[in-house]
Design a protein around this motif. Sequence first.
Motif, PDB file in Angstrom:
ATOM      1  N   PRO A 201       1.130   7.346  -4.462  1.00 52.94           N
ATOM      2  CA  PRO A 201       1.029   6.421  -5.537  1.00 52.94           C
ATOM      3  C   PRO A 201       0.601   7.012  -6.982  1.00 52.94           C
ATOM      4  O   PRO A 201       0.807   6.317  -7.905  1.00 52.94           O
ATOM      5  CB  PRO A 201      -0.209   5.533  -5.050  1.00 52.94           C
TER       6      PRO A 201
ATOM      7  N   GLU B  46       1.232   4.229   1.645  1.00 53.15           N
ATOM      8  CA  GLU B  46       2.109   3.772   0.729  1.00 53.15           C
ATOM      9  C   GLU B  46       2.636   5.040  -0.098  1.00 53.15           C
ATOM     10  O   GLU B  46       1.803   6.044  -0.578  1.00 53.15           O
ATOM     11  CB  GLU B  46       1.400   2.796  -0.623  1.00 53.15           C
TER      12      GLU B  46
ATOM     13  N   TRP C 188       9.619   1.523  -2.748  1.00 50.10           N
ATOM     14  CA  TRP C 188       8.203   1.667  -2.390  1.00 50.10           C
ATOM     15  C   TRP C 188       8.194   1.201  -1.070  1.00 50.10           C
ATOM     16  O   TRP C 188       8.870   0.343  -0.721  1.00 50.10           O
ATOM     17  CB  TRP C 188       7.275   0.824  -3.199  1.00 50.10           C
TER      18      TRP C 188
ATOM     19  N   SER D 172       8.612  -2.604  -2.564  1.00 51.05           N
ATOM     20  CA  SER D 172       8.930  -2.482  -4.313  1.00 51.05           C
ATOM     21  C   SER D 172       8.568  -3.663  -4.770  1.00 51.05           C
ATOM     22  O   SER D 172       8.017  -3.671  -5.703  1.00 51.05           O
ATOM     23  CB  SER D 172      10.666  -2.170  -4.199  1.00 51.05           C
TER      24      SER D 172
ATOM     25  N   LYS E 192       4.970  -4.291  -5.398  1.00 55.82           N
ATOM     26  CA  LYS E 192       4.447  -3.245  -6.400  1.00 55.82           C
ATOM     27  C   LYS E 192       4.799  -3.817  -7.867  1.00 55.82           C
ATOM     28  O   LYS E 192       3.792  -3.808  -8.748  1.00 55.82           O
ATOM     29  CB  LYS E 192       4.996  -1.894  -6.054  1.00 55.82           C
TER      30      LYS E 192
ATOM     31  N   GLN F 294       2.534  -6.732  -8.301  1.00 57.53           N
ATOM     32  CA  GLN F 294       1.165  -6.199  -8.335  1.00 57.53           C
ATOM     33  C   GLN F 294       0.754  -5.762  -9.826  1.00 57.53           C
ATOM     34  O   GLN F 294      -0.102  -6.108 -10.424  1.00 57.53           O
ATOM     35  CB  GLN F 294       0.740  -5.034  -7.471  1.00 57.53           C
ATOM     36  N   GLN F 295       1.824  -5.088 -10.422  1.00 58.36           N
ATOM     37  CA  GLN F 295       1.652  -4.427 -11.622  1.00 58.36           C
ATOM     38  C   GLN F 295       1.453  -5.669 -12.672  1.00 58.36           C
ATOM     39  O   GLN F 295       0.552  -5.636 -13.498  1.00 58.36           O
ATOM     40  CB  GLN F 295       2.778  -3.857 -12.168  1.00 58.36           C
TER      41      GLN F 295
END
Length: 883
Positions: free
Chosen positions: A286, A312, A324, A350, A353, A356-357
């Motif tokens: 990560p 991860e 990811w 993926s 992620k 999440q960002q």
Amino acid sequence: MDSDRAVSDDVRSGADAPACVLVTDSRGDVVWTSPEATRVFDDAREPVAEDEIVRRVLGMVDDGTGSTQRDGPHEVTVTAADGAQYDLAVTATTLADGDGGTVYHCRRTDAMSVPLDRVLSRVTDGVIALDTEWRYTYVNDAAEALLGTPESELLGDVIWERFPSTAGSELQRAFEAAIETNEPVSLEWQWPRTEGWYEIRAFPSETGLSMYVQDITEKKARTEALRDERDLTEQLLQSTPVGIAVHKPDGTFVRLNERAEEILDIDREELVGTPLEEQMWDAMGPDGQPFPDEEFPFNVARRTGEQTMGTEMQLRTAAGERTWVSVSATPVKADDGRVERIVVAFEDISEQKQYQQELEESETLFRAVFEGTLDALILADDDGTYLEVNEAACELFGRDEDELVGHNVAEFAPPGYDVEAAWAAFLEQGTLEGEFPVVQPDGETRMADFAATANVRPGQHISALRDITERKAAERELEAQRNELERLNRINELIRETNQVVAAATDRETIEAAVCGVFAESDSYPVAATCNVAVDGTVDIEHIAGLSVDAFETVCAAGEETVESAIVTAAMEGEAAVVTGLSDPERHSAALRAATTGHDISAIGAIPILYDGLVSGVLTVGATDDEAFSDRELEVFVELGQILGAAIDAVETKRLLHASVFLELDIGVRSATEPLVAMSAHLDGPVSLKSVVPAADGRYLLYVDVGSLDTDTFEGVAADTECVDAVRALADEPRRLFEVRVTDAPVVDALLDAGGRIRGATFEHGTGRFTVDVMLDTDVRAYLDQVKQAGHDVTLLTKREVERATPRTWSVTDGSDGLTERQRTVLEAAYRSGYFDWPRRRTTGEELADSLDIASSTLHQHLRVATGKVLDEYFSLPSSLRE
């Protein structure tokens, strides 16, 4: 077959020693043993076929050339591992099928031997022998249990006839083949009779067939379950959205599912059989740095033997793209703890992620607003459970953050608030605005204005609340004050009308009927009634307006919290009682609501009609407004009840003063609280009450004739009697007269307050008999009930109509120039005590002043003024009336 014959013969013969059968192949390896082998060979380890002692025994029987001696039995002495020795008789028979196998029959011949039947009876597997006609010749205990039939019933029966389900079955075909080929057979067979599965080994011989039967139903079930589990595992493996790879401990790929192939973007057939280390996945952590080899989930699981979850990392696919994944690795261990396989599961995260960002960026902005606003903000899940709250929310709810988070919105709503329905409507609509009552820990309810929005995050919903408690309270107070002021104005108008009616009324009936009519004609109080309450609680309706008597009686009696109870409370306790919310189903029964439906009554007040502490009736008023009887309004109604009580007493007193015909009542009294009644219990003769003069502060001057009773005795009894304040002798001849001053005379009080005039009384032996005048139209029962309600035991002895001398047409109590209450008391006390007697006064001014507890100067002032008024009234009359 010789070996089979030996087995079956031994089974039939019932040899005296435990025995077993061993079968070897052409190389001399034991390929089968009967269950009793472990018993014959003491301490033989499992499996018996591999035990060294067994091998040694079989070697003793061999002639050394590889062929078996057949001229047995051979006697063999065996030394066990612990040094103990035992003897065996071993018979060897070469199998006739030419494969070089041998059947060994071993029987214990030492002193430890036991009968074969006993041995076989303890064998856990079934042992059965059939003759050449398929008849049962032997059945051990285990076989009896399997067949469900005792040996005694089976011996001599043909198996196919005894158990028809075996006829023509696979079992019969196998047995017949064994006899025909003279070769042992084994099979697994399900018996329809029990639906159980059995493993059967049958050995033919010249005398028939011997078989060993083992119940393998549970084993079959386990096998079937294992097969189903494997099928299910395969289905799950292929249908799961997670990629799965199975490795050997050295990292070699054993298999992969389709999802693994999709995530890694590589043909799984290319991976199977290749080691994991050879795949260049270019894993990144990560933090963007190369992922350490020792932390790779496969390596961790292999090294520690423990499962690792959710690691991860970024992998480079065969196409060169980075993806990811979340990786877990689970070691699969053998019974001895060795790692046999390692299952690696990985999920493409993926999109998560990326989301999440974006979410973190949004969360930063959301957090700034959430914590910075002055409004209470609450984040809840789909069930209404609080997930996050800000400081303003804690202040509104009166709780710390940990007392809110994890708790449901329903926990902070008042009883009866349908949170479930409101929350469901909110989730369906997506937005909702309104007001929500928040219950704080101390029970206080705060009203909040709220706006809620659903799914500001997936499954999370935000509500913004603002405390409007003070604003709502101010609005309610203003509205209540406005409404109360309007009601008070209406009440005052009604009281003015009532006063006008009362001023013109000449009797009680006119007053009560007029008051009821005034209220019933108003818009706010459409029903009014006056009632009397008997001592037993019975309510009698005297006058009513706005409603029929039957309808009002129904209203009074309906429900648990009855209107009748309120009327009785007002009468018995002298305090106003109110029943409100008559249309509210949560507060009142259906019966009471039904009784008031259609009459526009929301509240009922029961107001005591009071005068001088005595209730003479109850004014019952029905109001259209549920809040009609506030504290201030109730005070006005209580004052109205007192006005009515005073007015009724005035007209009744006036009628009594001017009446010439009365009802004379003789009333028996048994009340130890009445001073003269209490004194008579300690005197040897009767006592007569001649006159009663009310004094100040509820006291009385009682003028008593004690006849020939001893003066000292009377004075001594009086001194010991409660409530007697003073005793003064007025005359000794011809009869002894006394003035008795008492601080309380409850029976006298009650008789006077109920509207009677005491003409006299006699007391003897702890009882009293009062003679009382009441108006001719007086309801005697109601009069006595009023006295009883004061707590006195009274009984009507006689009742008669009497005519008194017609009083003169003038009255010293009429008009503004009449005698005051104090002047009348002083004048009557002076007259009754002999102050005006001549030539010798029985009472001096000082004595009279002391009896009345006033100063001598005050006494003389009242006497002069009262005497002057009486004389003025007298001399103002025509001379004809002075005669």
